[in-house]
Design a protein around this motif. Structure first.
Motif, PDB file in Angstrom:
ATOM      1  N   GLU A 103      14.374  -7.362   1.994  1.00 51.00           N
ATOM      2  CA  GLU A 103      13.117  -7.853   1.412  1.00 51.00           C
ATOM      3  C   GLU A 103      12.120  -8.229   2.506  1.00 51.00           C
TER       4      GLU A 103
ATOM      5  N   GLU B 115      10.645  -5.170   4.174  1.00 49.72           N
ATOM      6  CA  GLU B 115       9.621  -4.560   3.320  1.00 49.72           C
ATOM      7  C   GLU B 115       8.313  -5.336   3.402  1.00 49.72           C
ATOM      8  N   GLU B 116       8.407  -6.660   3.365  1.00 46.56           N
ATOM      9  CA  GLU B 116       7.208  -7.492   3.457  1.00 46.56           C
ATOM     10  C   GLU B 116       6.531  -7.322   4.816  1.00 46.56           C
TER      11      GLU B 116
ATOM     12  N   ALA C  90       6.637  -4.646   6.719  1.00 50.34           N
ATOM     13  CA  ALA C  90       5.987  -3.334   6.745  1.00 50.34           C
ATOM     14  C   ALA C  90       4.650  -3.383   6.007  1.00 50.34           C
ATOM     15  N   THR C  91       4.600  -4.092   4.881  1.00 54.23           N
ATOM     16  CA  THR C  91       3.355  -4.233   4.127  1.00 54.23           C
ATOM     17  C   THR C  91       2.300  -4.963   4.963  1.00 54.23           C
ATOM     18  N   LEU C  92       2.704  -6.049   5.597  1.00 54.46           N
ATOM     19  CA  LEU C  92       1.757  -6.814   6.416  1.00 54.46           C
ATOM     20  C   LEU C  92       1.255  -5.997   7.603  1.00 54.46           C
ATOM     21  N   ARG C  93       2.156  -5.221   8.208  1.00 51.21           N
ATOM     22  CA  ARG C  93       1.734  -4.380   9.334  1.00 51.21           C
ATOM     23  C   ARG C  93       0.703  -3.343   8.888  1.00 51.21           C
ATOM     24  N   SER C  94       0.915  -2.757   7.717  1.00 47.51           N
ATOM     25  CA  SER C  94      -0.049  -1.763   7.237  1.00 47.51           C
ATOM     26  C   SER C  94      -1.389  -2.416   6.927  1.00 47.51           C
ATOM     27  N   GLU C  95      -1.378  -3.632   6.390  1.00 47.99           N
ATOM     28  CA  GLU C  95      -2.630  -4.335   6.119  1.00 47.99           C
ATOM     29  C   GLU C  95      -3.368  -4.658   7.413  1.00 47.99           C
TER      30      GLU C  95
END
Length: 131
Positions: free
Chosen positions: A48, A51-52, A54-59
């Protein structure tokens, strides 16, 4: 005929030994299962968090690209809730009165502080006014 003769008490002891063996095996199995359950929870939580992340890195990368392109981001910070003015403490009131030049008796009477406290505050702020 020389055979093996097993009596009832011997059979009972053998049965008890087998029951104890299987009970010990069950306890070991349960202990192993319990010790493996916790790392399984850690692996789930780790997935989890990955995944979080990876989301923050993309943002962050999207923000970096938009800033590099010259886009102006207008970010309005959320308005802070209004803070009520705190009640003035007796000492703050006495300090205010001392700065205004009030005498010690007036500070004791209006602020409800002791005579020694009022003398100390008056002396400290008298020196401030003079210096």
């Amino acid at each position: 005929m020389n055979g093996i003769v097993i009596t009832w008490p011997q059979l009972l002891y053998l049965g008890l030994a087998l029951i104890l063996f299987y009970a010990a095996e069950l306890l070991l199995f349960l202990r192993k299962a319990r010790s493996q359950a916790l790392p399984r929870e850690w692996r789930r939580r780790h997935a989890e968090l990955e995944e979080e992340l990876a989301t923050l890195r993309s943002e962050v990368e999207a923000l970096r690209v938009s800033l590099a392109a010259g886009a102006h981001l207008h970010y309005a910070a959320p308005a802070a809730p209004p803070v009520a003015a705190p009640e003035e403490t007796p000492y703050a009131q006495a300090i205010r009165m001392a700065r205004q030049g009030a005498d010690v008796e007036a500070m004791v009477r209006e602020c409800g502080i002791s005579r020694g406290e009022a003398d100390l505050i008056a002396a400290l702020y008298r020196a401030e006014r003079q210096g």
